[in-house]
Design a protein around this motif. Structure first.
Motif, PDB file in Angstrom:
ATOM      1  N   ARG A  23      34.919  25.674  70.002  1.00 20.87           N
ATOM      2  CA  ARG A  23      34.580  27.031  70.406  1.00 20.87           C
ATOM      3  C   ARG A  23      33.973  27.757  69.219  1.00 20.87           C
ATOM      4  NH1 ARG A  23      40.009  29.066  73.504  1.00 20.87           N
ATOM      5  NH2 ARG A  23      40.068  27.429  75.080  1.00 20.87           N
ATOM      6  N   GLU A  24      33.188  28.753  69.540  1.00 19.29           N
ATOM      7  CA  GLU A  24      32.636  29.570  68.468  1.00 19.29           C
ATOM      8  C   GLU A  24      33.738  30.457  67.906  1.00 19.29           C
ATOM      9  OE1 GLU A  24      29.111  31.780  69.292  1.00 19.29           O
ATOM     10  OE2 GLU A  24      28.323  30.193  70.588  1.00 19.29           O
ATOM     11  N   LYS A  25      33.746  30.584  66.612  1.00 23.52           N
ATOM     12  CA  LYS A  25      34.745  31.437  65.974  1.00 23.52           C
ATOM     13  C   LYS A  25      34.322  32.893  66.103  1.00 23.52           C
ATOM     14  CE  LYS A  25      36.531  28.161  62.665  1.00 23.52           C
ATOM     15  NZ  LYS A  25      36.817  27.924  61.252  1.00 23.52           N
ATOM     16  N   ARG A  26      35.303  33.697  66.511  1.00 25.43           N
ATOM     17  CA  ARG A  26      35.065  35.129  66.603  1.00 25.43           C
ATOM     18  C   ARG A  26      35.632  35.804  65.367  1.00 25.43           C
ATOM     19  NH1 ARG A  26      37.838  36.745  71.990  1.00 25.43           N
ATOM     20  NH2 ARG A  26      38.942  34.796  71.698  1.00 25.43           N
ATOM     21  N   PRO A  27      35.029  36.886  64.944  1.00 22.75           N
ATOM     22  CA  PRO A  27      35.611  37.608  63.808  1.00 22.75           C
ATOM     23  C   PRO A  27      36.959  38.184  64.220  1.00 22.75           C
ATOM     24  CG  PRO A  27      33.792  38.847  64.756  1.00 22.75           C
ATOM     25  CD  PRO A  27      33.814  37.505  65.435  1.00 22.75           C
ATOM     26  N   PRO A  28      37.918  38.254  63.289  1.00 21.30           N
ATOM     27  CA  PRO A  28      39.242  38.780  63.645  1.00 21.30           C
ATOM     28  C   PRO A  28      39.148  40.234  64.079  1.00 21.30           C
ATOM     29  CG  PRO A  28      39.040  38.520  61.276  1.00 21.30           C
ATOM     30  CD  PRO A  28      37.808  37.916  61.884  1.00 21.30           C
ATOM     31  N   SER A  29      39.976  40.575  65.045  1.00 18.06           N
ATOM     32  CA  SER A  29      39.982  41.946  65.529  1.00 18.06           C
ATOM     33  C   SER A  29      40.670  42.846  64.499  1.00 18.06           C
ATOM     34  CB  SER A  29      40.706  42.036  66.872  1.00 18.06           C
ATOM     35  OG  SER A  29      42.025  41.595  66.724  1.00 18.06           O
TER      36      SER A  29
END
Length: 106
Positions: A23-29
């Protein structure tokens, strides 16, 4: 007379393992409570809890924080002077004078 061997797969369904798809890594919220500020009293209580958890000043059950600080001073353990000043300034508030473990029975 020959007997037929029973296999584990005869009773249970064979499940094939799936390969994981990257999966593509999302920036941390961002943290939710970033707007909350910690009051000075909460900071002081955190300092006192850290003093309670520091075992180099001896056990803290059954005595007040100030008694523990004085006992550590007598034994040459050099407890922080800021803790003593804080305890003397807030000596009427049981939230400050009682140790972290005072709510638990001995």
């Amino acid at each position: 007379m020959t007997t037929k061997r029973r296999l584990c797969t005869d009773s249970f369904k064979v499940v094939k393992k799936r390969r994981h798809v990257k999966r593509e890594k999302r920036p941390p919220s961002p943290p939710q409570n970033e707007t909350e500020t910690i009051t000075e009293q909460e900071l002081e209580l955190q300092e006192l809890k850290q003093f309670d958890l520091d075992w180099k000043y001896g056990p803290c059950t059954g005595i007040s924080r100030l008694q523990r600080w004085e006992r550590a001073q007598v034994h040459g353990l050099n407890p922080p002077q800021e803790i003593r000043e804080l305890l003397l300034r807030t000596n009427n508030d049981p939230q400050f004078t009682r140790s972290l473990w005072s709510d638990y029975p001995l």
